[in-house]
Scaffold this active site. Structure first.
Site, PDB file in Angstrom:
ATOM      1  N   GLU A  63     -37.812  39.190 -82.585  1.00 22.95           N
ATOM      2  CA  GLU A  63     -36.768  39.920 -81.851  1.00 22.95           C
ATOM      3  C   GLU A  63     -37.242  41.345 -81.564  1.00 22.95           C
ATOM      4  O   GLU A  63     -36.698  42.321 -82.068  1.00 22.95           O
ATOM      5  CB  GLU A  63     -35.461  39.856 -82.656  1.00 22.95           C
ATOM      6  CG  GLU A  63     -35.001  38.406 -82.863  1.00 22.95           C
ATOM      7  CD  GLU A  63     -33.869  38.224 -83.872  1.00 22.95           C
ATOM      8  OE1 GLU A  63     -33.332  39.224 -84.366  1.00 22.95           O
ATOM      9  OE2 GLU A  63     -33.522  37.052 -84.152  1.00 22.95           O
ATOM     10  N   TYR A 106     -31.061  37.439 -79.448  1.00 25.26           N
ATOM     11  CA  TYR A 106     -30.485  38.070 -78.283  1.00 25.26           C
ATOM     12  C   TYR A 106     -29.115  37.464 -77.974  1.00 25.26           C
ATOM     13  O   TYR A 106     -28.734  36.473 -78.617  1.00 25.26           O
ATOM     14  CB  TYR A 106     -31.420  37.880 -77.060  1.00 25.26           C
ATOM     15  CG  TYR A 106     -31.628  36.431 -76.680  1.00 25.26           C
ATOM     16  CD1 TYR A 106     -30.929  35.869 -75.609  1.00 25.26           C
ATOM     17  CD2 TYR A 106     -32.494  35.604 -77.399  1.00 25.26           C
ATOM     18  CE1 TYR A 106     -31.107  34.547 -75.258  1.00 25.26           C
ATOM     19  CE2 TYR A 106     -32.670  34.271 -77.060  1.00 25.26           C
ATOM     20  CZ  TYR A 106     -31.973  33.763 -75.991  1.00 25.26           C
ATOM     21  OH  TYR A 106     -32.136  32.433 -75.668  1.00 25.26           O
ATOM     22  N   ARG A 161     -40.008  33.505 -86.541  1.00 20.17           N
ATOM     23  CA  ARG A 161     -38.751  34.188 -86.908  1.00 20.17           C
ATOM     24  C   ARG A 161     -38.743  34.719 -88.343  1.00 20.17           C
ATOM     25  O   ARG A 161     -38.211  35.785 -88.626  1.00 20.17           O
ATOM     26  CB  ARG A 161     -37.603  33.185 -86.730  1.00 20.17           C
ATOM     27  CG  ARG A 161     -36.255  33.569 -87.345  1.00 20.17           C
ATOM     28  CD  ARG A 161     -35.204  32.516 -86.976  1.00 20.17           C
ATOM     29  NE  ARG A 161     -33.977  32.618 -87.724  1.00 20.17           N
ATOM     30  CZ  ARG A 161     -32.836  33.159 -87.239  1.00 20.17           C
ATOM     31  NH1 ARG A 161     -32.823  33.691 -86.040  1.00 20.17           N
ATOM     32  NH2 ARG A 161     -31.747  33.177 -87.977  1.00 20.17           N
ATOM     33  N   HIS A 196     -30.394  42.730 -83.935  1.00 19.65           N
ATOM     34  CA  HIS A 196     -31.027  41.430 -83.669  1.00 19.65           C
ATOM     35  C   HIS A 196     -31.074  41.229 -82.156  1.00 19.65           C
ATOM     36  O   HIS A 196     -30.476  41.985 -81.396  1.00 19.65           O
ATOM     37  CB  HIS A 196     -30.179  40.295 -84.270  1.00 19.65           C
ATOM     38  CG  HIS A 196     -30.261  40.180 -85.758  1.00 19.65           C
ATOM     39  ND1 HIS A 196     -30.958  39.181 -86.395  1.00 19.65           N
ATOM     40  CD2 HIS A 196     -29.725  40.936 -86.750  1.00 19.65           C
ATOM     41  CE1 HIS A 196     -30.848  39.313 -87.707  1.00 19.65           C
ATOM     42  NE2 HIS A 196     -30.101  40.380 -87.955  1.00 19.65           N
TER      43      HIS A 196
HETATM   44  N1  ING Z   1     -28.673  35.965 -84.899  1.00 22.11           N
HETATM   45  C1  ING Z   1     -28.037  36.065 -86.189  1.00 22.11           C
HETATM   46  C2  ING Z   1     -28.647  35.065 -87.163  1.00 22.11           C
HETATM   47  O1  ING Z   1     -29.046  35.505 -88.222  1.00 22.11           O
HETATM   48  C3  ING Z   1     -25.776  36.014 -87.267  1.00 22.11           C
HETATM   49  C4  ING Z   1     -26.575  35.855 -86.028  1.00 22.11           C
HETATM   50  C5  ING Z   1     -25.686  37.218 -87.895  1.00 22.11           C
HETATM   51  C6  ING Z   1     -25.107  34.954 -87.782  1.00 22.11           C
HETATM   52  C7  ING Z   1     -24.935  37.367 -89.031  1.00 22.11           C
HETATM   53  C8  ING Z   1     -24.353  35.073 -88.912  1.00 22.11           C
HETATM   54  C9  ING Z   1     -24.270  36.274 -89.553  1.00 22.11           C
HETATM   55  O2  ING Z   1     -28.729  33.874 -86.874  1.00 22.11           O
HETATM   56  C10 ING Z   1     -29.994  36.080 -84.670  1.00 22.11           C
HETATM   57  N2  ING Z   1     -30.382  36.223 -83.394  1.00 22.11           N
HETATM   58  O3  ING Z   1     -30.803  36.066 -85.539  1.00 22.11           O
HETATM   59 ZN    ZN Z   2     -32.077  37.700 -85.591  1.00 20.44          ZN
END
Ligand code: ING
Ligand code: ZN
Length: 305
Positions: free
Chosen positions: A73, A195, A124, A193
Site C-alpha cells: 500500500e 485502497y 501484503r 491503508h
Molecule cells: N484494509 C483493512 C484491512 O486490514 C480494515 C481494512 C481495517 C478492516 C480495520 C478491519 C479493520 O483489511 C486494507 N486495505 O488493508
Molecule cells: Zn492495508
C-alpha cells in the site's frame, strides 16, 4: 540517496531513504525527534518521528499516525511523509502544534515494503517465517483484541494470516509499544491503508458499534467532508465491519479498546494503477495533498475537543 532535507513526491522512496530523510529532519529541526521503536524481523530500524512546537511541555495531548503495515500500500507511507513535511514547512501548522504533539511511524513493516520494491509488488504481509514454504503474517490481524476471530485466517499461506499468536510479529509489538508509551495523552490514532476511499472506525471484530461511535463518526465525517469540499473526491464513512468487512485483530480496534485512545480511525486512501495498489508516480503528489486535507481537518477537530 537522499541527504538533503526535502522529499519530492514524484516517486516512491525505499525504506533506507525514508529513514535517512527522517534523520535529516531531526538534524535540521530542533522541534523534531527521531527514535527507533524496534527492529523488523530482518533487522531494519523501525522509526518514529515526533514533531512538537519545541516548548518542551511534557503533558501535551498527542496524536499517533502510522502507515505501511501492509507492504504493497505504497501511497500510505508517502501520505504519512507528506503530512510530516507539511507540519514542518507550512506556517499555518503552528496552531496545531501548540495544542498537540504528533508522532508518525511512516513504515510499520519495512521488510514487506522492501520486498514489494525488489521482488513481488503485491506482497501484503510481514516477512517472518512460519511454516516451510509460507512466509509472513498480516500485521493488521495480529493485535491482541478478539485476536483470531472473524476475517483472520489461521492458515499460514493465506494473505490474512493472523500469526501463530497475538503480537507474534516484531513489527506489531513495536507499534503497540510506541503507541502504549503515549497512551495517556493520545487523543487520536490514525492508521493509513489503501485502497478504496473509506474512513473506518471500530469495530472490526463485530457489527455492533462502540458506545462512543458518534464521536468517531463526527471526526471521520469531518475528514471526509473536507476532502469532498476540496476536490470532490468521495469517502465512505462507517465502522469497518459495517461498510467494508469484518476483520478482528486490527490495530484500530486495539488502540481504541485496550489503550483507550478515544478516536481511532483507519483511512483507506485512493487506489490507482492496474491493481489499485500501484498508483502511478505521477499521481502521488496530488493524491497525498488531497488526503492531507482530510487528515489535517481531523487533527484540527480533535485538537478543538
Ligand atoms: N484494509 C483493512 C484491512 O486490514 C480494515 C481494512 C481495517 C478492516 C480495520 C478491519 C479493520 O483489511 C486494507 N486495505 O488493508
Ligand atoms: Zn492495508
Amino acid at each position: 540517496s537522499m541527504n538533503s532535507d526535502e522529499m519530492r513526491f514524484d516517486r516512491y522512496y525505499e525504506h533506507d531513504e525514508i529513514n535517512k530523510y527522517l534523520d535529516s529532519l531531526a538534524s535540521s529541526h530542533k522541534n523534531v525527534e527521531v527514535k527507533v521503536i524496534g527492529k523488523s524481523y530482518e533487522g531494519r530500524d523501525i522509526k518514529v518521528i515526533k514533531i512538537t512546537n519545541g516548548d518542551g511541555i511534557e503533558k501535551k495531548n498527542s496524536i499517533f499516525i502510522d502507515a505501511g503495515i501492509h507492504a504493497r500500500e505504497w501511497i500510505a507511507p508517502a501520505t504519512a511523509l507528506y503530512v510530516v513535511q507539511q507540519l514542518l514547512n507550512d506556517e499555518s501548522m503552528a496552531k496545531i502544534l501548540n495544542i498537540l504533539d504528533i508522532v508518525v511511524n511512516p513504515v510499520v513493516n519495512p521488510d514487506g515494503y522492501q520486498y514489494t520494491h525488489k521482488k513481488e509488488r503485491l506482497w501484503r504481509k510481514t516477512r517472518s517465517k512460519n511454516i516451510p514454504g509460507c512466509v509472513g503474517t498480516d500485521g493488521n490481524r495480529n493485535f491482541d483484541f478478539h485476536w483470531g476471530e472473524v476475517g483472520a485466517s489461521p492458515i499460514p499461506c493465506m494473505e490474512t494470516y493472523r500469526g501463530n499468536k497475538a503480537f507474534s510479529e516484531k513489527e506489531t509489538q513495536a507499534l503497540r509499544d510506541a503507541v502504549g508509551e503515549i497512551k495517556d495523552t493520545c487523543k487520536f490514532y490514525l492508521t493509513l491503508h489503501s485502497y478504496g476511499n473509506y474512513m473506518l472506525y471500530p469495530w472490526g471484530y463485530t457489527s455492533k458499534l462502540p458506545d462512543t461511535w458518534k464521536d468517531l463518526d463526527d471526526i471521520a465525517q469531518i475528514g471526509a467532508s473536507a476532502i469532498k469540499n476540496a476536490t470532490g473526491t468521495t469517502y465512505t464513512v462507517g465502522s469497518s465491519t459495517n461498510v467494508l468487512y469484518a476483520a478482528a485483530g486490527g490495530s484500530d480496534d486495539y488502540m481504541f479498546a485496550v489503550f483507550n485512545v478515544p478516536i481511532s480511525i483507519t483511512m483507506e486512501l485512493p487506489g490507482g494503477g492496474q491493481n489499485g495498489f500501484d498508483m502511478p508516480a505521477s499521481k502521488i503528489d496530488e493524491t497525498v495533498h488531497e488526503s492531507s486535507i482530510g487528515i489535517f481537518a481531523m487533527i484540527q477537530a480533535v485538537g478543538q475537543k
